[in-house]
Design a protein around this motif. Structure first.
Motif, PDB file in Angstrom:
ATOM      1  N   ALA A  20       9.284  14.649 -10.545  1.00 12.37           N
ATOM      2  CA  ALA A  20       8.266  13.611 -10.317  1.00 12.37           C
ATOM      3  C   ALA A  20       6.866  14.090 -10.662  1.00 12.37           C
ATOM      4  O   ALA A  20       6.431  15.141 -10.199  1.00 12.37           O
ATOM      5  N   ARG A  21       6.184  13.296 -11.470  1.00  8.31           N
ATOM      6  CA  ARG A  21       4.808  13.637 -11.841  1.00  8.31           C
ATOM      7  C   ARG A  21       3.801  12.713 -11.155  1.00  8.31           C
ATOM      8  O   ARG A  21       2.651  13.048 -11.003  1.00  8.31           O
ATOM      9  N   GLN A  22       4.281  11.546 -10.764  1.00  9.38           N
ATOM     10  CA  GLN A  22       3.394  10.602 -10.064  1.00  9.38           C
ATOM     11  C   GLN A  22       4.080  10.194  -8.753  1.00  9.38           C
ATOM     12  O   GLN A  22       5.004   9.379  -8.745  1.00  9.38           O
ATOM     13  N   VAL A  23       3.621  10.794  -7.664  1.00  5.31           N
ATOM     14  CA  VAL A  23       4.165  10.493  -6.333  1.00  5.31           C
ATOM     15  C   VAL A  23       3.118   9.689  -5.572  1.00  5.31           C
ATOM     16  O   VAL A  23       1.947  10.071  -5.522  1.00  5.31           O
ATOM     17  N   VAL A  24       3.536   8.577  -4.992  1.00  2.00           N
ATOM     18  CA  VAL A  24       2.601   7.728  -4.237  1.00  2.00           C
ATOM     19  C   VAL A  24       3.051   7.693  -2.785  1.00  2.00           C
ATOM     20  O   VAL A  24       4.213   7.407  -2.491  1.00  2.00           O
ATOM     21  N   GLU A  25       2.107   8.026  -1.895  1.00  3.79           N
ATOM     22  CA  GLU A  25       2.419   8.056  -0.469  1.00  3.79           C
ATOM     23  C   GLU A  25       1.565   7.000   0.243  1.00  3.79           C
ATOM     24  O   GLU A  25       0.337   7.060   0.197  1.00  3.79           O
ATOM     25  N   ILE A  74      -0.636  10.887  -4.939  1.00  2.00           N
ATOM     26  CA  ILE A  74      -1.733   9.985  -4.564  1.00  2.00           C
ATOM     27  C   ILE A  74      -1.379   9.485  -3.176  1.00  2.00           C
ATOM     28  O   ILE A  74      -0.327   8.874  -2.979  1.00  2.00           O
ATOM     29  N   THR A  75      -2.224   9.799  -2.197  1.00  6.50           N
ATOM     30  CA  THR A  75      -1.901   9.402  -0.831  1.00  6.50           C
ATOM     31  C   THR A  75      -2.941   8.428  -0.295  1.00  6.50           C
ATOM     32  O   THR A  75      -4.139   8.591  -0.522  1.00  6.50           O
ATOM     33  N   PHE A  76      -2.461   7.407   0.407  1.00  4.53           N
ATOM     34  CA  PHE A  76      -3.335   6.406   1.020  1.00  4.53           C
ATOM     35  C   PHE A  76      -3.342   6.589   2.517  1.00  4.53           C
ATOM     36  O   PHE A  76      -2.277   6.694   3.139  1.00  4.53           O
ATOM     37  N   GLU A  77      -4.551   6.641   3.097  1.00  6.42           N
ATOM     38  CA  GLU A  77      -4.676   6.731   4.553  1.00  6.42           C
ATOM     39  C   GLU A  77      -5.984   6.043   4.944  1.00  6.42           C
ATOM     40  O   GLU A  77      -7.043   6.441   4.489  1.00  6.42           O
ATOM     41  N   ALA A 123      -3.577  25.043   3.280  1.00  3.80           N
ATOM     42  CA  ALA A 123      -2.310  25.368   2.609  1.00  3.80           C
ATOM     43  C   ALA A 123      -2.509  25.705   1.138  1.00  3.80           C
ATOM     44  O   ALA A 123      -1.573  26.127   0.455  1.00  3.80           O
ATOM     45  N   GLY A 124      -3.723  25.490   0.632  1.00  6.29           N
ATOM     46  CA  GLY A 124      -4.007  25.774  -0.791  1.00  6.29           C
ATOM     47  C   GLY A 124      -3.437  24.706  -1.718  1.00  6.29           C
ATOM     48  O   GLY A 124      -3.153  24.973  -2.881  1.00  6.29           O
ATOM     49  N   LEU A 125      -3.278  23.480  -1.208  1.00  4.95           N
ATOM     50  CA  LEU A 125      -2.627  22.438  -2.000  1.00  4.95           C
ATOM     51  C   LEU A 125      -3.527  21.253  -2.337  1.00  4.95           C
ATOM     52  O   LEU A 125      -3.070  20.294  -2.965  1.00  4.95           O
ATOM     53  N   LEU A 126      -4.798  21.312  -1.919  1.00  8.22           N
ATOM     54  CA  LEU A 126      -5.671  20.141  -2.068  1.00  8.22           C
ATOM     55  C   LEU A 126      -5.781  19.670  -3.518  1.00  8.22           C
ATOM     56  O   LEU A 126      -5.818  18.476  -3.795  1.00  8.22           O
ATOM     57  N   GLU A 127      -5.779  20.624  -4.456  1.00 10.99           N
ATOM     58  CA  GLU A 127      -5.984  20.243  -5.863  1.00 10.99           C
ATOM     59  C   GLU A 127      -4.834  19.396  -6.432  1.00 10.99           C
ATOM     60  O   GLU A 127      -4.964  18.783  -7.488  1.00 10.99           O
ATOM     61  N   HIS A 128      -3.708  19.359  -5.722  1.00 15.60           N
ATOM     62  CA  HIS A 128      -2.564  18.581  -6.228  1.00 15.60           C
ATOM     63  C   HIS A 128      -2.502  17.174  -5.640  1.00 15.60           C
ATOM     64  O   HIS A 128      -1.546  16.440  -5.893  1.00 15.60           O
ATOM     65  N   VAL A 129      -3.507  16.850  -4.820  1.00 14.48           N
ATOM     66  CA  VAL A 129      -3.460  15.576  -4.081  1.00 14.48           C
ATOM     67  C   VAL A 129      -4.736  14.780  -4.299  1.00 14.48           C
ATOM     68  O   VAL A 129      -5.843  15.308  -4.191  1.00 14.48           O
ATOM     69  N   GLY A 173       0.966   2.849 -12.850  1.00 14.76           N
ATOM     70  CA  GLY A 173       2.287   3.455 -12.858  1.00 14.76           C
ATOM     71  C   GLY A 173       2.488   4.241 -14.147  1.00 14.76           C
ATOM     72  O   GLY A 173       1.530   4.440 -14.878  1.00 14.76           O
ATOM     73  N   PRO A 174       3.679   4.703 -14.515  1.00 16.46           N
ATOM     74  CA  PRO A 174       4.891   4.522 -13.735  1.00 16.46           C
ATOM     75  C   PRO A 174       4.937   5.465 -12.533  1.00 16.46           C
ATOM     76  O   PRO A 174       4.465   6.594 -12.622  1.00 16.46           O
ATOM     77  N   PHE A 175       5.516   4.984 -11.426  1.00 13.15           N
ATOM     78  CA  PHE A 175       5.691   5.827 -10.249  1.00 13.15           C
ATOM     79  C   PHE A 175       7.099   6.438 -10.288  1.00 13.15           C
ATOM     80  O   PHE A 175       8.073   5.740 -10.539  1.00 13.15           O
ATOM     81  N   ASP A 176       7.171   7.733 -10.032  1.00 12.80           N
ATOM     82  CA  ASP A 176       8.485   8.387  -9.948  1.00 12.80           C
ATOM     83  C   ASP A 176       9.055   8.280  -8.548  1.00 12.80           C
ATOM     84  O   ASP A 176      10.261   8.136  -8.361  1.00 12.80           O
ATOM     85  N   LEU A 177       8.165   8.399  -7.560  1.00 14.15           N
ATOM     86  CA  LEU A 177       8.620   8.446  -6.172  1.00 14.15           C
ATOM     87  C   LEU A 177       7.535   7.865  -5.281  1.00 14.15           C
ATOM     88  O   LEU A 177       6.355   8.188  -5.437  1.00 14.15           O
ATOM     89  N   VAL A 178       7.951   6.981  -4.369  1.00 12.42           N
ATOM     90  CA  VAL A 178       6.993   6.332  -3.458  1.00 12.42           C
ATOM     91  C   VAL A 178       7.516   6.510  -2.037  1.00 12.42           C
ATOM     92  O   VAL A 178       8.710   6.316  -1.781  1.00 12.42           O
TER      93      VAL A 178
END
Ligand SMILES: C[S@@+](CC[C@H](N)C(=O)[O-])C[C@H]1O[C@@H](n2cnc3c(N)ncnc32)[C@H](O)[C@@H]1O
Length: 209
Positions: free
Chosen positions: A62-67, A91-94, A110-116, A132-137
């Protein structure tokens, strides 16, 4: 797993354990009571579903994950750890700004901010505009808007892509809404859907057309 990521996940799992009793009491009174107090709780997917989300991200490449519903970043961390390998992004929505602050802090530690990419707004406003396209939502926000946001996301899910929805079986207080969601996605064009009794119950809907 990277020690920094494991440390943040462990800390959040400890926090979640402490929240469970109070949450169960609120849920027994009705979903409205949890909703009113939601800002204080993680309401996370839990470790089993977290691991599954991580595996699905990797398996789908998955290259495009939407949360939709990131809260303090527990599920986001599981996704982000996986997209680091696939070369993708989350891409996360809150909408809760205090939770967004905590999520940003957790991802940074966690050192992961750059991926989100964190979008601190109502997901539906953006889902309409996204290409899109979305791989995983992941759908894990308020239960009365699952169907609405599934319908916004589904046309953008690629063939073979997956939508996971949490809280299908638990809590009992939102079970009727979740039954309506299950019935709805089972009829979606090109969808194959099934319920997995993992964590609080998840619905996995895959685009097979
Ligand atoms: C069940 S929690 C998400 C838990 C998270 N997935 C995890 O595993 O830690 C639901 C979150 O959805 C957020 N939310 C509710 N409605 C939303 C909306 N329309 N757009 C974005 N976020 C929303 C709430 O503020 C809440 O933090």
């Amino acid at each position: 797993m990277d020690a920094r990521i494991a440390a943040v996940l462990n800390r959040l799992e400890e926090r979640s354990k402490h929240e469970q009793q109070e949450l169960a009491e609120l849920n027994s009174k009705g979903a409205r009571f949890v909703r009113e107090a939601a800002g204080r709780f993680m309401l996370d997917v839990g470790p089993d579903v977290g691991r599954l989300l991580n595996s699905l991200t990797r398996s789908l490449g998955a290259r495009q994950v939407v949360e939709i519903g990131g809260s303090t970043g527990y599920s986001t961390l599981w996704f982000a750890e996986a997209v680091r390998s696939t070369g993708g992004r989350v891409i996360t929505f809150e909408i809760d700004t205090e939770k967004v602050k905590q999520m940003r802090q957790n991802l940074t530690e966690a050192g992961l901010l750059e991926h989100v990419e964190i979008i601190a707004e109502d997901a539906s406003l953006h889902l309409l505009k996204m290409t899109g396209p979305f791989d995983l939502v992941l759908i894990d926000h308020w239960k009365d808007i699952y169907v609405r946001d599934f319908d916004l996301a589904w046309p953008k899910v690629r063939r073979g892509g997956i939508v996971v929805a949490d809280n299908i079986l638990i809590p009992e207080a939102t079970r009727e809404q979740m039954k309506a969601y299950q019935a709805h996605v089972q009829k979606a064009p090109g969808a194959r859907s099934f319920t997995l009794p993992l964590g609080q119950g998840i619905e996995i809907t895959q685009r097979i057309d």
